[in-house]
Design a protein around this motif. Sequence first.
Motif, PDB file in Angstrom:
ATOM      1  N   GLY A 263       0.781  -1.220   0.000  1.00 19.71           N
ATOM      2  CA  GLY A 263       0.000   0.000   0.000  1.00 19.71           C
ATOM      3  C   GLY A 263       0.816   1.275   0.000  1.00 19.71           C
ATOM      4  N   GLY A 264       2.124   1.170   0.115  1.00 20.81           N
ATOM      5  CA  GLY A 264       2.999   2.334   0.089  1.00 20.81           C
ATOM      6  C   GLY A 264       4.139   2.092  -0.875  1.00 20.81           C
ATOM      7  N   TRP A 265       5.327   2.540  -0.503  1.00 22.88           N
ATOM      8  CA  TRP A 265       6.499   2.346  -1.347  1.00 22.88           C
ATOM      9  C   TRP A 265       7.705   1.976  -0.488  1.00 22.88           C
ATOM     10  N   ALA A 266       8.613   1.269  -1.090  1.00 29.66           N
ATOM     11  CA  ALA A 266       9.946   1.076  -0.531  1.00 29.66           C
ATOM     12  C   ALA A 266      10.929   1.715  -1.499  1.00 29.66           C
ATOM     13  N   PHE A 267      12.059   2.159  -0.982  1.00 25.53           N
ATOM     14  CA  PHE A 267      13.036   2.791  -1.872  1.00 25.53           C
ATOM     15  C   PHE A 267      14.441   2.600  -1.319  1.00 25.53           C
ATOM     16  N   GLU A 268      15.398   2.734  -2.203  1.00 27.16           N
ATOM     17  CA  GLU A 268      16.801   2.596  -1.824  1.00 27.16           C
ATOM     18  C   GLU A 268      17.643   3.555  -2.647  1.00 27.16           C
ATOM     19  N   LEU A 269      18.732   3.980  -2.043  1.00 29.66           N
ATOM     20  CA  LEU A 269      19.734   4.779  -2.735  1.00 29.66           C
ATOM     21  C   LEU A 269      21.039   3.996  -2.690  1.00 29.66           C
ATOM     22  N   TRP A 270      21.599   3.762  -3.868  1.00 31.66           N
ATOM     23  CA  TRP A 270      22.772   2.899  -4.000  1.00 31.66           C
ATOM     24  C   TRP A 270      23.954   3.682  -4.547  1.00 31.66           C
ATOM     25  N   ASN A 271      25.145   3.174  -4.258  1.00 36.26           N
ATOM     26  CA  ASN A 271      26.315   3.590  -5.011  1.00 36.26           C
ATOM     27  C   ASN A 271      26.121   3.104  -6.446  1.00 36.26           C
ATOM     28  N   ALA A 272      26.200   4.003  -7.414  1.00 37.02           N
ATOM     29  CA  ALA A 272      25.887   3.647  -8.801  1.00 37.02           C
ATOM     30  C   ALA A 272      26.907   2.696  -9.410  1.00 37.02           C
ATOM     31  N   ARG A 273      28.079   2.573  -8.781  1.00 39.96           N
ATOM     32  CA  ARG A 273      29.133   1.730  -9.346  1.00 39.96           C
ATOM     33  C   ARG A 273      29.312   0.408  -8.588  1.00 39.96           C
TER      34      ARG A 273
END
Length: 286
Positions: A263-273
Amino acid sequence: MTVKELSSSPSLSSLYPKAVLGGLRKSGGDILPDTEFVRSGVTVDPAHLAAYNQVCEFRLADTLPATYPHILAFPLQMALMTEPDFPFPLLGMVHVANRITQRRPIRVTEKFTLRVRAQHLRPHEKGKQFDVVSELLSELDPAGEPVWTDVSTYLRRGGASGQKRERRTELAPPAPKAVWRVPGDIGRRYAEVSGDRNPIHLNPLTARMFGFRSAIAHGMWTKARCLAAFEGRLPDAYTVDVAFKLPVLLPAKVAFTSWADDGGWAFELWNARKPKPHLRGSITPE
């Protein structure tokens, strides 16, 4: 509980020397002060809000981003944690998680009361952790219930509890929704709008004094930047909860990904490399 009423926002320029001097004393005690800092008559400066929105990439609007009141509460948080009876010096503490609950849209024109207190001191595998709770009450709500609550969890390393951390297997990051280039000056730009001039965010030389090879992005900037990616899709009332993982060394290239979750969202921020996360979070409708 002892309530300390403040007539104005504490001066950060005077609190930072207190934080440095506090770093010279030993950590001690297992009791958080039973004190609440309160400031009434808090208003929002539209020009400051516009500058904050630009740095964090929110749209200009007549309501506050959910992360913005954290900026209003920050001087009270600093004042609380630099008091002589606070058991841990501010220098060296690590902001490991942040949970914000917005119970309705908050308009720029409202007047508020802020409350800040520390609670829930508990063991951590690397030391001790506790929460700093900030609440925003609006004069438009006669019931006096908070319209916004922020729980910042801090870790004080040392005296590890011996608790074993659950082993996690890092997987390859999912395909990113977006790739963002984070400029090398984002720490200084965020410091200008937040007042948080921690030297680890300002330039490589001061960051190296604390063991980082370059300046790092502020965790609350990374949270705000991720939240900005959901603009136009957020409900009126929601909780956005994040755990800060690895620091974003500046300049950086980061990958953002999100998906629907219960019912909501999950999210992540990653090192692009590399398959290493900087931040993991969720947005849950209230």
